[in-house]
Design a protein around this motif. Structure first.
Motif, PDB file in Angstrom:
ATOM      1  N   SER A 176       0.863  -1.175   0.000  1.00 37.64           N
ATOM      2  CA  SER A 176       0.000   0.000   0.000  1.00 37.64           C
ATOM      3  C   SER A 176       0.900   1.227   0.000  1.00 37.64           C
ATOM      4  CB  SER A 176      -0.905   0.026   1.231  1.00 37.64           C
ATOM      5  OG  SER A 176      -0.129   0.223   2.408  1.00 37.64           O
ATOM      6  N   ALA A 177       0.300   2.399  -0.243  1.00 34.84           N
ATOM      7  CA  ALA A 177       1.070   3.635  -0.169  1.00 34.84           C
ATOM      8  C   ALA A 177       1.623   3.843   1.243  1.00 34.84           C
ATOM      9  CB  ALA A 177       0.201   4.810  -0.589  1.00 34.84           C
ATOM     10  N   LEU A 201       0.547  12.168  -2.331  1.00 36.00           N
ATOM     11  CA  LEU A 201       1.390  12.254  -3.526  1.00 36.00           C
ATOM     12  C   LEU A 201       1.454  10.917  -4.247  1.00 36.00           C
ATOM     13  CD1 LEU A 201       3.484  13.735  -5.319  1.00 36.00           C
ATOM     14  CD2 LEU A 201       5.231  13.035  -3.657  1.00 36.00           C
ATOM     15  N   LEU A 202       1.668   9.856  -3.513  1.00 39.28           N
ATOM     16  CA  LEU A 202       1.731   8.523  -4.114  1.00 39.28           C
ATOM     17  C   LEU A 202       0.433   8.182  -4.832  1.00 39.28           C
ATOM     18  CD1 LEU A 202       3.523   6.690  -1.189  1.00 39.28           C
ATOM     19  CD2 LEU A 202       4.457   7.012  -3.481  1.00 39.28           C
ATOM     20  N   ALA A 250      -1.907   1.107  -9.620  1.00 36.95           N
ATOM     21  CA  ALA A 250      -2.599  -0.102  -9.155  1.00 36.95           C
ATOM     22  C   ALA A 250      -4.056   0.224  -8.851  1.00 36.95           C
ATOM     23  CB  ALA A 250      -1.919  -0.658  -7.905  1.00 36.95           C
ATOM     24  N   ALA A 251      -4.922  -0.755  -9.111  1.00 37.97           N
ATOM     25  CA  ALA A 251      -6.354  -0.570  -8.867  1.00 37.97           C
ATOM     26  C   ALA A 251      -6.880  -1.493  -7.774  1.00 37.97           C
ATOM     27  CB  ALA A 251      -7.131  -0.795 -10.157  1.00 37.97           C
ATOM     28  N   ASN A 252      -5.963  -2.177  -7.074  1.00 38.01           N
ATOM     29  CA  ASN A 252      -6.395  -3.166  -6.082  1.00 38.01           C
ATOM     30  C   ASN A 252      -5.976  -2.808  -4.662  1.00 38.01           C
ATOM     31  OD1 ASN A 252      -3.672  -3.551  -6.286  1.00 38.01           O
ATOM     32  ND2 ASN A 252      -3.756  -5.783  -6.541  1.00 38.01           N
ATOM     33  N   ALA A 286       4.479   4.784 -10.582  1.00 34.97           N
ATOM     34  CA  ALA A 286       5.170   5.118 -11.832  1.00 34.97           C
ATOM     35  C   ALA A 286       6.154   6.255 -11.582  1.00 34.97           C
ATOM     36  CB  ALA A 286       4.153   5.513 -12.898  1.00 34.97           C
ATOM     37  N   SER A 287       7.437   5.993 -11.834  1.00 36.25           N
ATOM     38  CA  SER A 287       8.496   6.954 -11.504  1.00 36.25           C
ATOM     39  C   SER A 287       9.284   7.289 -12.765  1.00 36.25           C
ATOM     40  CB  SER A 287       9.418   6.371 -10.433  1.00 36.25           C
ATOM     41  OG  SER A 287       8.666   6.043  -9.271  1.00 36.25           O
TER      42      SER A 287
END
Length: 263
Positions: free
Chosen positions: A200-201, A237-238, A244-246, A252-253
């Motif tokens: 997770s973030a 920010l993340l 991700a959708a889950n 993405a960097s």
């Protein structure tokens, strides 16, 4: 060593950057292919960290030296080279004062490393100096707009950065051209994306608070009541970069991959 470099050295010696760098090993592999390293090339990896790009070049049969000013990271690189049975020489040194004679290398590389040198023109000059005429200099540089670039900007709101140009300006091709100037016969670049993964973030923020020197030091400089706000801002920010959708993190960097042909 001047105070800015001392601060930088202490920052990158904090935590364990090798843990974070392990997530983006692909960047060094791509860079070696982008500049088309050949077996037998003499290769220098500047600000090698724990050696990911140096090891990528060694896998391609190059004669490789990695240089960095954080002894603990050099030790990590030696451990990794020994585990893979790859011959890489790891040397202590400063990106602005490389401890090698002129024209010592066919290829000079740097992956998210030389961009943190306080004087970008001196770093460019040194990379060019140790590269033979007609040789190649390859760099992977975070862009200002990408996730890491925005993360450094956010950290700077809480802990003012040292008085130097932002490292992410290396992610602008015109800046690269300006810094190498007449030392470059040609400059080409392309944008790429590296991916950071976490459950997770929030999990990733905790990971960075433990292992990524700049984040560790930013949190350490704050009062306890300020730290939750920085955590909240980082998670927000993340979210803007998460693919991700889950519920997990697929961050993405963006970075700029550059090849400079030495004049």
């Amino acid at each position: 060593m001047d105070p800015i470099k001392q601060r930088s050295q202490q920052t990158w010696a904090t935590g364990d950057f090798s843990k974070v760098g392990a997530e983006i090993i692909i960047v060094g592999e791509r860079l070696c292919d982008y500049v088309r390293t050949h077996a037998g090339d003499r290769v220098l990896d500047v600000a090698t960290g724990s050696g990911s790009t140096a090891l990528a070049a060694a896998r391609r049969g190059c004669v490789v030296t990695g240089v960095d000013f954080v002894p603990a990271l050099l030790d990590r690189g030696r451990e990794r080279a020994a585990a893979e049975r790859l011959a890489v020489e790891f040397v202590y040194g400063d990106a602005e004062e490389l401890p090698f004679p002129d024209a010592s290398f066919d290829v000079v590389l740097s992956t998210f490393g030389a961009i943190f040198a306080p004087d970008p023109f001196k770093a460019a000059s040194e990379m060019a100096r140790v590269c033979k005429p007609g040789g190649k200099i390859g760099m992977a540089n975070w862009t200002p707009e990408g996730l890491p670039g925005q993360m450094f900007k956010l950290n700077g709101k809480y802990l003012p950065p040292p008085p130097m140009e932002p490292p992410v300006l290396w992610g602008v091709e015109d800046k690269v051209r300006e810094r190498f100037g007449d030392l470059a016969a040609d400059v080409q670049s392309e944008k790429q994306v590296a991916w950071f993964h976490a459950l997770s973030a929030a999990h990733w923020v905790e990971y960075m608070k433990t292992y990524f020197g700049p984040t560790v030091r930013t949190f350490a400089a704050l009062q306890p009541d300020q730290q939750p706000k920085l955590t909240e801002d980082l998670i927000e920010l993340l979210g803007r970069y998460n693919q991700a959708a889950n519920g997990t993190l697929l961050g993405a960097s963006e970075y700029l991959q550059v090849m400079i042909r030495r004049a």
